[in-house]
Enzyme design. Structure first.
Site, PDB file in Angstrom:
ATOM      1  N   ASP A  11      -0.160   5.082   1.037  1.00 17.38           N
ATOM      2  CA  ASP A  11      -0.364   6.075   2.099  1.00 17.38           C
ATOM      3  C   ASP A  11      -0.408   5.412   3.467  1.00 17.38           C
ATOM      4  O   ASP A  11      -1.206   4.507   3.715  1.00 17.38           O
ATOM      5  CB  ASP A  11      -1.669   6.838   1.849  1.00 17.38           C
ATOM      6  CG  ASP A  11      -1.604   7.646   0.567  1.00 17.38           C
ATOM      7  OD1 ASP A  11      -0.689   8.470   0.449  1.00 17.38           O
ATOM      8  OD2 ASP A  11      -2.471   7.452  -0.309  1.00 17.38           O
ATOM      9  N   ASP A  71       0.869  -1.167   0.000  1.00 17.99           N
ATOM     10  CA  ASP A  71       0.000   0.000   0.000  1.00 17.99           C
ATOM     11  C   ASP A  71       0.914   1.227   0.000  1.00 17.99           C
ATOM     12  O   ASP A  71       2.121   1.124   0.254  1.00 17.99           O
ATOM     13  CB  ASP A  71      -0.892  -0.034   1.245  1.00 17.99           C
ATOM     14  CG  ASP A  71      -1.720   1.225   1.397  1.00 17.99           C
ATOM     15  OD1 ASP A  71      -2.421   1.577   0.442  1.00 17.99           O
ATOM     16  OD2 ASP A  71      -1.643   1.859   2.468  1.00 17.99           O
TER      17      ASP A  71
END
Length: 398
Positions: A198, A196
């Site tokens: 953020d 991922d």
């Protein structure tokens, strides 16, 4: 903390330093000394005629400040002598400049070292907070633009929740979460790692919070709904918050806000080295953000765009649906069951689980207890990757 220390929590009015200081003192089981609690009851009890106005803005304001901080130093010295340390909460504007006031503070608590936590925030946010709390003293504070600190500080963004602040602050102070080196995850082989973006590679949580807060203010929507749907694509979130005729406008607005705010972002602790340790052909970034937002954040934090880069623009169903991770695995040509996903959000972990992937979860957005990962860490510096005979294995760094 294992070693004694005096932790200064500094920041202008409205940054939330009292709230963070209380949470930190509770977590570390240290005495809390708040300048306002130590000095304000006495000052407020004196008649205004003593100061020719409010004590914050009177002609005697300089002398009052000197006396207030002298009182705080004296109490801090007692706390160090009896408890070994303390958490001090005050603006500390002069002290952070590193002059005589800083020297006086250091001398008062010597030989215990002083660590400084410096809270900063968007001017609009701080003004709104001061307005909501309705403290009389805020009306008497002089409008002074604080100078950048001249002493070493741990910067913390006021845009973060108190929990998010603690999740960044504790590792910076050396208070780390133990890694279970015997977890089954460390006995597994993997063909690829899917990251991922953020909150996992880039510490963009404050930027995300700030952008969506401004979005919410513009459209007068619920801030609680924003937090409840963290990790989902912006298009999905906007569809829940705005009427259909405003969807495209809202998406364009939040995209512009997030791209403009992608400035001076930092990698998550240990993320850059861990990401680089994965062979280029074995890694992917899988984000709920759009291409403009994700690209801006990668550049700001010093990451090169990977060969396999799955964004919200590449899928029809975003996290918590497994499609983003299944898409990344397919592009890498690997079985999702032999992929490790690195995530910080509940929605992302749900997507990884549905795709059949193993999960390394990282705190920062939410606490460890809310993250159902195979292993949960407070920084990617706690994990090392080894390449052995074409397979990838994890090792705990203890």
């Amino acid at each position: 903390m294992s070693d004694p220390a005096v932790i200064v929590v500094a920041g202008v009015a409205g940054t939330g330093k009292s709230t963070l200081g209380r949470a930190l003192a509770t977590r570390l089981r240290m005495p809390l000394l708040d300048l306002d609690a130590v000095t304000n009851p006495l000052l407020d009890a004196l008649p205004a005629s003593v100061f020719d106005g409010h004590w914050l803005s009177s002609p005697l304001a300089g002398a009052v400040r000197s006396g207030r901080y002298a009182a705080l130093r004296a109490v801090a010295a007692d706390a160090v002598a009896t408890a070994g340390g303390a958490v001090l909460v005050a603006p500390f504007t002069a002290e952070l400049r590193g002059g005589a006031e800083w020297g006086a503070l250091v001398a008062a608590v010597a030989p215990v070292p002083v660590r400084v936590v410096h809270l900063t925030g968007d001017a609009g946010l701080l003004a709104a907070r001061r307005g909501l709390r309705g403290e009389e003293r805020d009306a008497h504070r002089p409008e002074v633009e604080p100078l950048p600190p001249a002493v070493p500080v741990i910067p913390i963004d006021a845009e973060l929740t108190t929990t998010q602040q603690l999740l960044r602050l504790l590792p910076a102070l050396g208070v780390r979460t133990e890694v279970d080196a015997s977890a089954p995850l460390f006995a597994r082989d993997f063909d690829a790692v899917l990251f991922d973006l953020d909150g996992t590679l880039i510490d963009s949580t404050a930027s995300v919070n700030r952008s969506w807060r401004r979005f919410a203010e513009h459209y007068a929507v619920s801030a609680e709904a924003l937090h409840a749907n963290h990790g989902q694509p912006a298009r999905v979130l906007i569809s829940k918050l705005l009427p259909s005729e405003l969807h495209e406008e809202g998406l364009a607005r939040v995209t512009s806000l997030e791209v403009d705010d992608a400035v001076d972002l930092e990698p998550i602790r240990g993320a850059h080295d861990f990401f680089q340790s994965v062979p280029a052909g074995r890694r992917a970034i899988v984000t709920s953000g759009s291409v403009p937002i994700a690209t801006a954040r990668l550049a700001s934090a010093g990451f090169a765009q990977p060969d396999v880069f799955v964004t919200a623009d590449d899928v029809t169903r975003g996290k918590p649906d497994p499609e983003p991770f299944l898409t990344a695995a397919a592009r890498l040509g690997v079985d999702p069951a032999r992929c490790l996903v690195v995530e910080d959000a509940v929605a992302g972990i749900a997507a990884a689980r549905a795709a059949g992937c193993a999960v390394l979860a990282i705190t920062g957005t939410v606490e460890a207890s809310a993250l159902p990962g195979d292993v949960v860490v407070d920084g990617l510096d706690r994990i090392a990757l080894e390449v052995d005979g074409g397979v990838l294995r994890l090792r705990a760094v203890v």
